[in-house]
Design a protein around this motif. Structure first.
Motif, PDB file in Angstrom:
ATOM      1  N   LEU A  25       0.832  -1.204   0.000  1.00 31.29           N
ATOM      2  CA  LEU A  25       0.000   0.000   0.000  1.00 31.29           C
ATOM      3  C   LEU A  25       0.866   1.254   0.000  1.00 31.29           C
ATOM      4  N   ALA A  26       1.942   1.230   0.767  1.00 27.65           N
ATOM      5  CA  ALA A  26       2.845   2.384   0.806  1.00 27.65           C
ATOM      6  C   ALA A  26       3.401   2.674  -0.580  1.00 27.65           C
ATOM      7  N   ALA A  27       3.783   1.616  -1.299  1.00 34.97           N
ATOM      8  CA  ALA A  27       4.319   1.802  -2.645  1.00 34.97           C
ATOM      9  C   ALA A  27       3.275   2.420  -3.572  1.00 34.97           C
ATOM     10  N   LEU A  28       2.024   1.984  -3.444  1.00 39.06           N
ATOM     11  CA  LEU A  28       0.963   2.512  -4.314  1.00 39.06           C
ATOM     12  C   LEU A  28       0.508   3.908  -3.925  1.00 39.06           C
ATOM     13  N   LEU A  29       0.451   4.162  -2.627  1.00 38.73           N
ATOM     14  CA  LEU A  29      -0.134   5.415  -2.154  1.00 38.73           C
ATOM     15  C   LEU A  29       0.870   6.547  -1.977  1.00 38.73           C
ATOM     16  N   PHE A  30       2.089   6.214  -1.577  1.00 41.10           N
ATOM     17  CA  PHE A  30       3.027   7.263  -1.188  1.00 41.10           C
ATOM     18  C   PHE A  30       4.326   7.290  -1.978  1.00 41.10           C
ATOM     19  N   ASP A  31       4.752   6.159  -2.505  1.00 39.94           N
ATOM     20  CA  ASP A  31       6.067   6.066  -3.129  1.00 39.94           C
ATOM     21  C   ASP A  31       6.003   6.184  -4.646  1.00 39.94           C
ATOM     22  N   THR A  32       5.105   7.016  -5.147  1.00 36.36           N
ATOM     23  CA  THR A  32       4.978   7.231  -6.589  1.00 36.36           C
ATOM     24  C   THR A  32       4.966   8.722  -6.875  1.00 36.36           C
ATOM     25  N   ALA A  33       5.286   9.059  -8.119  1.00 38.13           N
ATOM     26  CA  ALA A  33       5.246  10.473  -8.515  1.00 38.13           C
ATOM     27  C   ALA A  33       3.819  10.997  -8.536  1.00 38.13           C
ATOM     28  N   THR A  34       2.858  10.103  -8.806  1.00 38.39           N
ATOM     29  CA  THR A  34       1.452  10.482  -8.853  1.00 38.39           C
ATOM     30  C   THR A  34       0.689   9.671  -7.817  1.00 38.39           C
ATOM     31  N   PRO A  35       0.513  10.205  -6.608  1.00 34.15           N
ATOM     32  CA  PRO A  35      -0.211   9.450  -5.581  1.00 34.15           C
ATOM     33  C   PRO A  35      -1.649   9.174  -5.983  1.00 34.15           C
ATOM     34  N   ARG A  36      -2.176   8.078  -5.498  1.00 37.98           N
ATOM     35  CA  ARG A  36      -3.564   7.702  -5.767  1.00 37.98           C
ATOM     36  C   ARG A  36      -4.494   8.645  -5.020  1.00 37.98           C
ATOM     37  N   ARG A  37      -5.584   9.039  -5.661  1.00 34.47           N
ATOM     38  CA  ARG A  37      -6.522   9.974  -5.046  1.00 34.47           C
ATOM     39  C   ARG A  37      -7.942   9.434  -5.012  1.00 34.47           C
ATOM     40  N   ALA A  38      -8.129   8.156  -5.229  1.00 33.69           N
ATOM     41  CA  ALA A  38      -9.477   7.594  -5.232  1.00 33.69           C
ATOM     42  C   ALA A  38      -9.511   6.348  -4.361  1.00 33.69           C
ATOM     43  N   ALA A  39     -10.651   6.096  -3.795  1.00 35.27           N
ATOM     44  CA  ALA A  39     -10.843   4.883  -3.002  1.00 35.27           C
ATOM     45  C   ALA A  39     -11.768   3.964  -3.766  1.00 35.27           C
ATOM     46  N   TRP A  40     -11.490   2.676  -3.734  1.00 35.36           N
ATOM     47  CA  TRP A  40     -12.377   1.706  -4.362  1.00 35.36           C
ATOM     48  C   TRP A  40     -12.373   0.452  -3.533  1.00 35.36           C
ATOM     49  N   TRP A  41     -13.467  -0.240  -3.639  1.00 34.02           N
ATOM     50  CA  TRP A  41     -13.638  -1.494  -2.925  1.00 34.02           C
ATOM     51  C   TRP A  41     -13.711  -2.571  -3.986  1.00 34.02           C
ATOM     52  N   PRO A  42     -12.763  -3.496  -4.009  1.00 36.68           N
ATOM     53  CA  PRO A  42     -12.715  -4.443  -5.112  1.00 36.68           C
ATOM     54  C   PRO A  42     -13.847  -5.449  -5.128  1.00 36.68           C
ATOM     55  N   LYS A  43     -14.473  -5.696  -4.008  1.00 33.37           N
ATOM     56  CA  LYS A  43     -15.549  -6.698  -4.024  1.00 33.37           C
ATOM     57  C   LYS A  43     -16.526  -6.426  -2.895  1.00 33.37           C
ATOM     58  N   THR A  44     -17.755  -6.489  -3.215  1.00 31.07           N
ATOM     59  CA  THR A  44     -18.825  -6.463  -2.232  1.00 31.07           C
ATOM     60  C   THR A  44     -19.842  -7.490  -2.693  1.00 31.07           C
ATOM     61  N   PRO A  45     -19.933  -8.610  -2.006  1.00 26.56           N
ATOM     62  CA  PRO A  45     -20.876  -9.643  -2.441  1.00 26.56           C
ATOM     63  C   PRO A  45     -22.306  -9.131  -2.443  1.00 26.56           C
ATOM     64  N   VAL A  46     -23.106  -9.633  -3.355  1.00 26.88           N
ATOM     65  CA  VAL A  46     -24.493  -9.175  -3.460  1.00 26.88           C
ATOM     66  C   VAL A  46     -25.295  -9.485  -2.200  1.00 26.88           C
ATOM     67  N   TRP A  47     -24.878 -10.469  -1.414  1.00 27.94           N
ATOM     68  CA  TRP A  47     -25.605 -10.810  -0.191  1.00 27.94           C
ATOM     69  C   TRP A  47     -25.320  -9.820   0.933  1.00 27.94           C
ATOM     70  N   ASN A  48     -24.322  -8.953   0.785  1.00 28.69           N
ATOM     71  CA  ASN A  48     -23.914  -8.047   1.861  1.00 28.69           C
ATOM     72  C   ASN A  48     -24.681  -6.727   1.773  1.00 28.69           C
ATOM     73  N   ASP A  49     -25.985  -6.801   2.062  1.00 23.81           N
ATOM     74  CA  ASP A  49     -26.843  -5.614   1.966  1.00 23.81           C
ATOM     75  C   ASP A  49     -26.374  -4.462   2.843  1.00 23.81           C
ATOM     76  N   GLY A  50     -25.885  -4.776   4.031  1.00 26.99           N
ATOM     77  CA  GLY A  50     -25.420  -3.718   4.937  1.00 26.99           C
ATOM     78  C   GLY A  50     -24.283  -2.918   4.335  1.00 26.99           C
ATOM     79  N   ALA A  51     -23.325  -3.601   3.723  1.00 34.12           N
ATOM     80  CA  ALA A  51     -22.198  -2.899   3.102  1.00 34.12           C
ATOM     81  C   ALA A  51     -22.671  -2.072   1.915  1.00 34.12           C
TER      82      ALA A  51
END
Length: 111
Positions: free
Chosen positions: A42-68
């Motif tokens: 995560l440090a390499a992706l978020l902080f150790d690059t010339a262009t830091p990441r500025r978006a958040a994403w969730w790679p998976k949310t199962p369809v059964w997880n209504d609360g999420a």
């Protein structure tokens, strides 16, 4: 209902807690655990690059997880469709025989 959540940019010091959250999230969703070196990745992706990441994403949310799903909707996150593929293959007669029914023009010849 409580106040709206406060979202801020991540800091390097947050990464161990984020990693622990990822471990617990994987347990909850019955998924494989994240790698042990997740904070470093995560440090390499978020902080150790010339262009830091500025978006958040969730790679998976199962369809059964209504609360999420409700939580992410309330946060203003946008759902994205994901197409899942599976390819049934015939069983092999032996471990040395290639799977039947597969062809790949970009793959090297098996001759």
């Amino acid at each position: 209902m409580s106040e709206a959540p406060h979202v801020r940019h991540a800091e390097r010091a947050d990464l161990p807690a984020v990693s622990e959250l990822a471990v617990r999230h994987a347990e909850y969703e019955r998924a494989a655990p994240p790698p042990d070196d997740l904070p470093d990745r995560l440090a390499a992706l978020l902080f150790d690059t010339a262009t830091p990441r500025r978006a958040a994403w969730w790679p998976k949310t199962p369809v059964w997880n209504d609360g999420a799903i409700r939580f992410y909707d309330r946060m203003g996150a946008r759902a994205r469709q994901k197409v899942r593929y599976s390819l049934p293959v015939a069983p092999r007669a032996s471990n040395t025989e290639p799977p039947q029914g597969l062809s790949c023009p970009a793959c090297p010849s098996r001759n």
